[in-house]
Write a protein that holds these residues in place. Sequence first.
Motif, PDB file in Angstrom:
ATOM      1  N   ALA A  11     -42.362 -43.971 -27.927  1.00 56.78           N
ATOM      2  CA  ALA A  11     -43.790 -43.959 -27.603  1.00 56.78           C
ATOM      3  C   ALA A  11     -44.232 -42.571 -27.139  1.00 56.78           C
ATOM      4  O   ALA A  11     -45.284 -42.071 -27.547  1.00 56.78           O
ATOM      5  CB  ALA A  11     -44.108 -45.009 -26.552  1.00 56.78           C
ATOM      6  N   ILE A  12     -43.430 -41.940 -26.299  1.00 52.07           N
ATOM      7  CA  ILE A  12     -43.769 -40.596 -25.818  1.00 52.07           C
ATOM      8  C   ILE A  12     -43.772 -39.612 -26.988  1.00 52.07           C
ATOM      9  O   ILE A  12     -44.666 -38.777 -27.111  1.00 52.07           O
ATOM     10  CB  ILE A  12     -42.791 -40.154 -24.714  1.00 52.07           C
ATOM     11  CG1 ILE A  12     -43.043 -40.986 -23.445  1.00 52.07           C
ATOM     12  CG2 ILE A  12     -42.936 -38.660 -24.407  1.00 52.07           C
ATOM     13  CD1 ILE A  12     -42.026 -40.777 -22.357  1.00 52.07           C
ATOM     14  N   LEU A  14     -44.353 -40.266 -30.165  1.00 49.64           N
ATOM     15  CA  LEU A  14     -45.526 -40.516 -31.005  1.00 49.64           C
ATOM     16  C   LEU A  14     -46.805 -39.972 -30.371  1.00 49.64           C
ATOM     17  O   LEU A  14     -47.661 -39.413 -31.066  1.00 49.64           O
ATOM     18  CB  LEU A  14     -45.665 -42.008 -31.298  1.00 49.64           C
ATOM     19  CG  LEU A  14     -44.630 -42.574 -32.275  1.00 49.64           C
ATOM     20  CD1 LEU A  14     -44.785 -44.086 -32.384  1.00 49.64           C
ATOM     21  CD2 LEU A  14     -44.766 -41.929 -33.633  1.00 49.64           C
ATOM     22  N   VAL A  15     -46.947 -40.112 -29.066  1.00 49.15           N
ATOM     23  CA  VAL A  15     -48.137 -39.595 -28.384  1.00 49.15           C
ATOM     24  C   VAL A  15     -48.177 -38.071 -28.504  1.00 49.15           C
ATOM     25  O   VAL A  15     -49.222 -37.480 -28.812  1.00 49.15           O
ATOM     26  CB  VAL A  15     -48.160 -40.046 -26.906  1.00 49.15           C
ATOM     27  CG1 VAL A  15     -49.200 -39.264 -26.108  1.00 49.15           C
ATOM     28  CG2 VAL A  15     -48.440 -41.539 -26.809  1.00 49.15           C
ATOM     29  N   ILE A  16     -47.047 -37.426 -28.290  1.00 46.07           N
ATOM     30  CA  ILE A  16     -46.997 -35.963 -28.393  1.00 46.07           C
ATOM     31  C   ILE A  16     -47.264 -35.522 -29.829  1.00 46.07           C
ATOM     32  O   ILE A  16     -48.022 -34.581 -30.079  1.00 46.07           O
ATOM     33  CB  ILE A  16     -45.642 -35.435 -27.888  1.00 46.07           C
ATOM     34  CG1 ILE A  16     -45.529 -35.647 -26.380  1.00 46.07           C
ATOM     35  CG2 ILE A  16     -45.469 -33.958 -28.236  1.00 46.07           C
ATOM     36  CD1 ILE A  16     -44.156 -35.345 -25.813  1.00 46.07           C
ATOM     37  N   VAL A  18     -48.927 -37.139 -32.331  1.00 46.25           N
ATOM     38  CA  VAL A  18     -50.326 -37.382 -32.703  1.00 46.25           C
ATOM     39  C   VAL A  18     -51.235 -36.385 -31.995  1.00 46.25           C
ATOM     40  O   VAL A  18     -52.176 -35.852 -32.588  1.00 46.25           O
ATOM     41  CB  VAL A  18     -50.725 -38.846 -32.402  1.00 46.25           C
ATOM     42  CG1 VAL A  18     -52.224 -39.047 -32.519  1.00 46.25           C
ATOM     43  CG2 VAL A  18     -49.987 -39.795 -33.321  1.00 46.25           C
ATOM     44  N   GLY A  19     -50.963 -36.091 -30.739  1.00 44.27           N
ATOM     45  CA  GLY A  19     -51.753 -35.100 -30.000  1.00 44.27           C
ATOM     46  C   GLY A  19     -51.650 -33.720 -30.624  1.00 44.27           C
ATOM     47  O   GLY A  19     -52.638 -32.993 -30.740  1.00 44.27           O
ATOM     48  N   THR A  20     -50.456 -33.334 -31.049  1.00 48.78           N
ATOM     49  CA  THR A  20     -50.256 -32.031 -31.688  1.00 48.78           C
ATOM     50  C   THR A  20     -51.014 -31.944 -33.006  1.00 48.78           C
ATOM     51  O   THR A  20     -51.670 -30.939 -33.297  1.00 48.78           O
ATOM     52  CB  THR A  20     -48.746 -31.785 -31.931  1.00 48.78           C
ATOM     53  OG1 THR A  20     -48.055 -31.901 -30.688  1.00 48.78           O
ATOM     54  CG2 THR A  20     -48.512 -30.423 -32.530  1.00 48.78           C
TER      55      THR A  20
END
Length: 182
Positions: A11-12, A14-16, A18-20
């Motif tokens: 999850a972490i 994927l968040v990083i 997608v944010g990038t």
Amino acid sequence: MNLRKHLAGLAIFLVIFVGTVFIFNYLTPRAGLIGGQRGIPLPSERASRIKFSYEVPYVSLDFINRKSYTTLLLQNLSGTRVPAKLWVRTYFFAPDYDRRQVWAGEAVELNVALAIGGRHVVTSAAACDWCQAPSAPKAGYYARVVVSNRSAEDTYLPDSEIDREITTAVPVVVQAEQQFNR
């Protein structure tokens, strides 16, 4: 192994990720929005079938090597192949120098094989014969670009037909020789 730790790590990640991707797309300049010149559709015998456009994100003058460089973002908007040859001519003007003066680069033939629905960046390099003239200004240029898929003659415009409005023209980056005082 703890399944919760793996899911939390995924999850972490994927968040990083997608944010990038979001930040990269947000900060990447669009060619037509930053100093670009939107192109008009190219003339063609089959204009109804070929939908082709270009944008000019970057033009530069190299006074050291006496060349001009024009970068084009070419896009085939139709589902057909476009001609493999394009001709590019860049017109330069310096409004602070003389509003009537226009310097034309030579027409450059580009051999581009654009795929169906293709979007490509190409750069044309043309000789700059007028760069060596001592009366030519060394800064403050803007450019207009004409692209044709028929012939080099289609890119020729008389001085009276060149729009000298700087708000829609492409600012030119100038690379000039530096004078050193000792």
